[in-house]
Design an enzyme around this catalytic site. Structure first.
Site, PDB file in Angstrom:
ATOM      1  N   HIS A  86      21.323  17.239 -35.320  1.00 34.60           N
ATOM      2  CA  HIS A  86      20.954  17.167 -33.904  1.00 34.60           C
ATOM      3  C   HIS A  86      20.898  15.703 -33.501  1.00 34.60           C
ATOM      4  O   HIS A  86      19.852  15.054 -33.583  1.00 34.60           O
ATOM      5  CB  HIS A  86      19.615  17.881 -33.669  1.00 34.60           C
ATOM      6  N   HIS A 107      22.769  13.417 -30.343  1.00 31.50           N
ATOM      7  CA  HIS A 107      23.687  13.280 -29.204  1.00 31.50           C
ATOM      8  C   HIS A 107      24.315  11.910 -29.346  1.00 31.50           C
ATOM      9  O   HIS A 107      23.599  10.900 -29.310  1.00 31.50           O
ATOM     10  CB  HIS A 107      22.926  13.385 -27.884  1.00 31.50           C
ATOM     11  N   HIS A 138      20.300  24.192 -27.230  1.00 28.53           N
ATOM     12  CA  HIS A 138      18.941  23.690 -27.049  1.00 28.53           C
ATOM     13  C   HIS A 138      18.120  24.808 -26.408  1.00 28.53           C
ATOM     14  O   HIS A 138      18.542  25.405 -25.408  1.00 28.53           O
ATOM     15  CB  HIS A 138      18.930  22.490 -26.103  1.00 28.53           C
ATOM     16  N   GLU A 150      12.501  23.605 -25.994  1.00 32.33           N
ATOM     17  CA  GLU A 150      12.051  22.200 -26.052  1.00 32.33           C
ATOM     18  C   GLU A 150      10.985  22.046 -24.965  1.00 32.33           C
ATOM     19  O   GLU A 150       9.805  21.866 -25.256  1.00 32.33           O
ATOM     20  CB  GLU A 150      13.227  21.244 -25.818  1.00 32.33           C
ATOM     21  N   ASP A 179      17.934  13.221 -32.527  1.00 31.10           N
ATOM     22  CA  ASP A 179      18.184  13.576 -31.124  1.00 31.10           C
ATOM     23  C   ASP A 179      18.914  12.454 -30.370  1.00 31.10           C
ATOM     24  O   ASP A 179      20.123  12.537 -30.191  1.00 31.10           O
ATOM     25  CB  ASP A 179      16.884  13.964 -30.416  1.00 31.10           C
ATOM     26  N   ASP A 180      18.186  11.446 -29.926  1.00 28.88           N
ATOM     27  CA  ASP A 180      18.765  10.310 -29.193  1.00 28.88           C
ATOM     28  C   ASP A 180      18.134   9.025 -29.734  1.00 28.88           C
ATOM     29  O   ASP A 180      17.277   8.422 -29.081  1.00 28.88           O
ATOM     30  CB  ASP A 180      18.484  10.459 -27.693  1.00 28.88           C
TER      31      ASP A 180
HETATM   32  N1  HPA Z   1      17.305  17.840 -24.586  1.00 34.68           N
HETATM   33  C1  HPA Z   1      18.211  18.247 -23.692  1.00 34.68           C
HETATM   34  N2  HPA Z   1      19.303  17.573 -23.426  1.00 34.68           N
HETATM   35  C2  HPA Z   1      19.520  16.429 -24.078  1.00 34.68           C
HETATM   36  C3  HPA Z   1      18.631  15.955 -25.008  1.00 34.68           C
HETATM   37  C4  HPA Z   1      17.463  16.700 -25.279  1.00 34.68           C
HETATM   38  O1  HPA Z   1      16.601  16.365 -26.111  1.00 34.68           O
HETATM   39  N3  HPA Z   1      19.144  14.788 -25.469  1.00 34.68           N
HETATM   40  C5  HPA Z   1      20.313  14.585 -24.840  1.00 34.68           C
HETATM   41  N4  HPA Z   1      20.552  15.576 -23.985  1.00 34.68           N
HETATM   42 ZN    ZN Z   2      18.962  17.207 -28.117  1.00 31.60          ZN
END
Ligand code: HPA
Ligand code: ZN
Length: 327
Positions: A16, A18, A196, A199, A277-278
């Site tokens: 996971h 991006h 996703h 969250e 994630d990012d």
């Molecule tokens: N959630 C949803 N969209 C996203 C995320 C996330 O954590 N990171 C990049 N796009």
């Molecule tokens: Zn994500």
């Protein structure tokens, strides 16, 4: 002292990430200059100071602005290559990278430009770093079903360059069901499916991602903890969750890492994994996620470290043949 070293050195997969979320401020400014793109921020420092998020949307606004500097195939390559070097340093041996083509095609960048740059970085990472990479095309859920269908169609000439589809962006108000038909088409094309869910959205979105989208993995999924019946199902069916602790902290999904549900998810027998994630936006790549999470949660020790690493390979989409060589 032994545990941080174990976490850092153990081989692991990342499922996971991006790739646009790995774009560091320094590279954003370098690409802005190379491509003559104007930025709303005067400096790397000013941009970094804007990274104070209150929820998912406050992050997404800045994340999409950062991605606006990506125009040429080489830009996509440079971004992904920088990630693979970080991954290598964290002993990541396999990574499945999300990318958001709509963020780029909406600005006039060709699907082929995105695909060729990212897949060339995956090939070079394999050959030069010994890190295997695969690409997962994500649909932006705040956009229409029609737009997602058009995106999938544009990607069809490059089917051999990506392994699956995912669903990301603003979760609330955009339930999985909106993309039921697009995911059915992706399945027909032989693609893997992830989404996703849970969250910021409710546990019901996790169930919908499974039942309506045929999701084989759930990205985040932490809100499943609110629904005991769903928890039993996720354990029984061994549906992996790609959990992102530092992301959850920075987007205020949890108050502190000490409150994170990861130990409860593992204790319930779920196939939970740790992911970044990012990482350029949330304060750390994969090992930083492991280190800070284990430091905050005394329930997590060497046994959980082993389970999380094993889960990361079990939950990956590498062929069963290659998995046998790993275990
Ligand atoms: N959630 C949803 N969209 C996203 C995320 C996330 O954590 N990171 C990049 N796009
Ligand atoms: Zn994500």
């Amino acid at each position: 002292a032994a545990l941080p070293a174990l976490l850092a050195r153990m081989p692991k997969a990342e499922l996971h990430i991006h790739i646009e979320g790995s774009l560091e401020p320094e590279l954003i400014f370098k690409l802005a200059q190379r491509n003559q793109v104007a930025l709303r921020y005067a400096s790397v420092e000013a941009l970094r100071q804007a990274y104070a998020f209150t929820d998912l949307q406050s992050f997404l606004d800045i994340y999409y602005a950062g991605a606006s500097v990506l125009l040429q195939e080489q830009d996509f390559y440079d971004m992904a290559w920088a990630y693979f070097e970080k991954a290598k340093a964290d002993n990541v041996v396999h990574a499945e990278l999300f990318f958001d083509p709509q963020t780029h095609t909406a600005r006039g960048v060709a699907m082929e430009t995105v695909m060729r740059g990212l897949s060339r970085a995956c090939n070079d990472a394999h050959d030069q770093l010994g890190v295997s990479g695969a690409l997962i095309l994500c649909f932006l859920r705040h956009l229409s079903e029609e737009d997602a269908f058009a995106t999938l169609e544009e990607a069809e000439p490059f089917l051999e360059l990506f392994i699956g589809v995912g669903l990301d962006s603003s979760e609330r108000g955009h339930p999985p069901g909106k993309f039921e038909r697009v995911f059915a088409r992706a399945k027909e094309l032989g693609l893997h499916r992830v989404a996703h869910a849970g969250e910021e959205g409710p546990a019901a979105y996790v169930r919908d991602a499974l039942d309506l989208l045929g999701a084989q993995r759930i990205d985040h999924g932490v809100r499943s903890i609110d629904d005991p019946a769903l928890m039993r199902r996720l354990a029984a069916e061994q549906i992996p969750l790609t959990v992102c602790p530092l992301s959850n902290l920075k987007l205020c999904v949890v108050g502190t890492l000490a409150d994170h549900p990861l130990p409860a998810l593992l204790a319930a027998g779920l196939v939970a994994t740790v992911n970044s994630d990012d990482p350029a936006y949330f304060g750390g790549y994969l090992n930083q996620n492991y280190l800070e999470t284990f430091e905050a949660l005394p329930q997590l020790g060497p046994r959980e470290a082993y389970i999380l690493a094993r889960n990361s390979f079990d939950a990956s989409f590498v062929s069963d043949l290659r998995k046998e060589r790993w275990t």
